[in-house]
Design an enzyme around this catalytic site. Structure first.
Site, mmCIF file in Angstrom:
data_model
loop_
_atom_site.group_PDB
_atom_site.id
_atom_site.type_symbol
_atom_site.label_atom_id
_atom_site.label_comp_id
_atom_site.label_asym_id
_atom_site.label_seq_id
_atom_site.Cartn_x
_atom_site.Cartn_y
_atom_site.Cartn_z
ATOM 1 N N TYR A 296 0.827 -1.203 0.000
ATOM 2 C CA TYR A 296 0.000 0.000 0.000
ATOM 3 C C TYR A 296 0.863 1.254 0.000
ATOM 4 O O TYR A 296 0.712 2.139 -0.850
ATOM 5 C CB TYR A 296 -0.896 -0.028 1.241
ATOM 6 C CG TYR A 296 -1.840 1.147 1.362
ATOM 7 C CD1 TYR A 296 -2.963 1.243 0.556
ATOM 8 C CD2 TYR A 296 -1.599 2.152 2.301
ATOM 9 C CE1 TYR A 296 -3.834 2.309 0.679
ATOM 10 C CE2 TYR A 296 -2.462 3.229 2.420
ATOM 11 C CZ TYR A 296 -3.586 3.309 1.613
ATOM 12 O OH TYR A 296 -4.439 4.364 1.733
ATOM 13 N N LYS B 146 1.269 4.173 -2.844
ATOM 14 C CA LYS B 146 0.808 5.545 -2.564
ATOM 15 C C LYS B 146 1.973 6.537 -2.653
ATOM 16 O O LYS B 146 1.783 7.683 -3.075
ATOM 17 C CB LYS B 146 0.152 5.620 -1.185
ATOM 18 C CG LYS B 146 -1.225 4.955 -1.118
ATOM 19 C CD LYS B 146 -2.300 5.809 -1.806
ATOM 20 C CE LYS B 146 -3.712 5.295 -1.515
ATOM 21 N NZ LYS B 146 -4.744 6.077 -2.209
#
Ligand code: ZN
Length: 659
Positions: free
Chosen positions: A556, A560
């Site tokens: 993640y 990001k």
């Protein structure tokens, strides 16, 4: 033209004159060939006791701002007939005084403003009076021998009144004509270049006369008018036309000094019209009926594929000259942008400050094109001269209709696209942008998104990792609304916690595909349209994990962080086009589908905190909600950040690792 009168429906209303008035008004309003969007008006004369028990003759006349299709009893303004009859005796009356005295004559001061045609309704002695701008009648009277044709159709059954400015002058003209005529022999009044009145002592008679007279006009047209020429239709679907539509909307918005939405009509009738050589000349002679001028302006802008912005500029220049030709010192010029354009070989495009306004204009343009072709077949399309239409466009009573519109919300005329919009942050962003006036295309992988079918919030099912589907969704936004200004790249996933050495490659790949690559594609597909946007902006939903990562969230956080870097590069690349790119880094937003009560409980426990403590573990002890993110998105899209690009904004309640 079909009569919509239904004996059973009417029987239930028998004896109640006002209810019957509402009933047949709505029947008229249901037929767009008779009236469009607030056009036309109706009335009934009733004798009833006032508050003091004294019998009064009252004219219930359509109130300003009401639409015949949806009018209710409260939409009729009750004015004392005696007042209206006395006003009719003046030689001249200015608009303000007329409106003031009509209001003063109301039986109920809370009633809407009476129609500006109230005096005209009053001087016709029949109990029921119906007025429409029937396409067939107006098309015939907007041709060189209109009056002769009208006489041929109706003989002595109608009064024919040459065009007079609506309001007191028209009421006065009709008053004089009626005094010299035997109304018992007459079924209606034809106002050249304007419309038709019918009347009768009961609702049914007046309504059926309207239907019959208009039907006769339609039959005349069907018999007399040769079929319009039908050139080969031009495909509006040639590649790249959406970019040109966005370009056209941008040029119109610039000329208007505000964001406008655009609706292309590329139906066969419109593409055929746009392909005929004389279309440009026909579309610039004038409008169908004078009260359309506030919706469509007098004429269309003429644009071609290689003259989009230039066509709009030409229009604005011509509009200034038109204003200068007719203005007196009191008037302030309206914005010089067109409200519709003839896009040669493509179709027509209607513009509006809101989608609703653009749609109203599109409807009027549709009826106008039909009338133009009919009248053209009758020897020429000849609408009212420029000076008459100017007077109507700048008539204070018409302008009042526009000014009564509500205050312009911050994103009025703006067009937004939000990904991952079915729930959580995306939903909150889409809804807040909509509430603040934008038209929003909401994309989501949840098929339930397609149930969002409001005019200004429309859902499209889209897997953002499917590039073809994503590209099509971007184009579809432009097709429906005319362009693209605000993009919220929100779609994302939070993969299960996994340490790097245990990483499952499909989890890693999936996170990158959704959290990173889909955003690059979204930028790629939308940049050509954003370039023609109004204060265009791309807003990326990043994560607190970018500046403050945690263990177990590599898939993640890395995606990001790369997304943030992508946005920074985009800010550099797009600044030259005026496109702003900014990133919001929210901390965990718990009111999303990701955070079920069980997950929350588990995570809180692992930190040794209560759920409430866990949700607010930041410096401000504030819980971050989807709504907070939506407000930040709107701030970034709005004027406060209009000089900011490449920024990263934390939305985390204060984090000592970030500060
Ligand atoms: Zn009218």
């Amino acid at each position: 033209m079909q009569s919509l009168w239904n004996d059973d429906e009417a029987r239930e209303l028998a004896g109640d004159r006002l209810k019957l008035r509402v009933y047949t008004s709505r029947l008229l309003g249901r037929d767009p060939d008779l009236v469009l969007h607030g056009g036309g008006n109706t009335s009934v004369k009733i004798t009833e006791p006032d508050f003091f028990g004294e019998s009064q003759d009252v004219l219930y006349v359509k109130g300003s701002g009401w639409d015949l299709a949806t009018i209710e009893a409260s939409g009729f303004a009750p004015v004392k007939l005696a007042v209206l009859h006395r006003l009719a005796k003046f030689d001249a009356l200015d608009d303000r005084t007329m409106m003031r005295e009509m209001r003063a004559g109301l039986l109920n001061p809370a009633a809407p403003d009476p129609s500006v045609e109230a005096i005209l309704h009053a001087v016709i002695p029949a109990k029921y009076v119906d007025h429409t701008h029937a396409d067939a009648v107006v098309a015939i009277t907007n041709s060189p021998e209109g009056e002769k044709h009208i006489r041929a159709i109706y003989g002595e059954r109608v009064l024919i009144v040459p065009y007079v400015m609506p309001g007191f002058p028209l009421a006065k003209a009709i008053y004089e004509r009626i005094r010299q005529s035997d109304l018992a022999k007459i079924e209606g009044i034809i106002l050249l270049n304007h419309g038709i009145f019918t009347f009768g002592d009961d609702a049914h008679t007046s309504y059926e006369r309207m239907i019959r007279l208009v039907t006769e006009a339609e039959q005349f047209l069907a018999k007399t008018a040769p079929p319009p020429r039908v050139p080969a239709p031009q495909p509006a679907t040639r590649p790249g036309w959406e970019v040109k539509l966005a370009q056209l909307r941008q040029a119109v918005s610039h000329a208007a000094g505000k964001a406008m939405m655009a609706r292309l009509d590329a139906s066969p009738e419109h593409t055929q019209f746009a392909a005929i050589p004389e279309a440009a000349e026909l579309a610039t002679r004038g409008c169908l009926t004078p009260d359309h001028v506030i919706r469509t302006k007098r004429i269309a802008a003429i644009v071609q594929d290689d003259r989009i912005a230039a066509g709009v500029e030409q229009y604005a220049q011509d509009y200034r000259a038109y204003f200068a030709r007719h203005t007196d010192v009191r008037l302030t010029m309206l914005d010089p942008a067109p409200r519709w354009a003839l896009w040669q070989n493509t179709g027509t495009v209607s513009f509006g400050e809101t989608l609703a306004a653009a749609n109203i204009t599109a409807d009027i343009v549709d009826h106008t094109l039909r009338a133009i072709r009919l009248a053209d077949s009758l020897g020429g399309w000849r609408p009212l001269p420029e000076a008459d239409l100017f007077r109507m466009e700048y008539w204070e009573l018409e302008q009042a209709k526009l000014k009564s519109a509500k205050m312009r919300p911050p994103f009025a005329g703006k067009i937004a696209l939000v990904t991952g919009a079915h729930s959580g942050i995306g939903k909150a962003c889409a809804e807040l942008l909509q509430q603040q006036g934008a038209a929003v295309m909401a994309l989501d992988i949840n098929p339930a998104i397609i149930t969002r079918r409001e005019a200004t919030l429309q859902g499209i099912f889209c897997d953002v990792t499917d590039s073809a589907a994503l590209e099509d969704a971007v184009q579809e936004t432009v097709r429906r609304f005319g362009g693209l200004d605000i993009i919220v790249g929100n779609a994302g996933i939070f993969p299960p916690s996994m340490r790097i050495e245990d990483m499952q490659s499909e989890q890693w790949d999936r996170s990158l595909a959704i959290n990173l690559t889909s955003h690059q594609r979204l930028m790629q597909f939308s940049i050509p349209y954003l370039r023609h946007g109004i204060d265009p902006t791309f807003i990326v939903i990043g994560s607190k994990n970018v500046p403050a990562p945690g263990p177990g969230a590599a898939a993640y956080s890395a995606a990001k962080a790369a997304l943030t870097q992508l946005a920074r590069v985009a800010a550099l690349e797009l600044a030259g086009d005026g496109i702003r790119v900014n990133v919001i880094h929210p901390d965990a937003v718990f009111d999303t589908a990701l955070w079920t009560p069980e997950v929350l409980e588990k995570r809180a426990k692992s930190y040794g905190l209560s759920v409430q403590e866990y949700k607010t573990k930041n410096l401000l002890h504030a819980e971050i909600t989807s709504h907070d993110v939506a407000h930040m998105v709107c701030a970034l899209a709005g004027p406060a950040f209009s000089r900011t690009t490449g920024a990263q904004i934390p939305l985390d309640g204060g984090n000592d690792r970030v500060i």
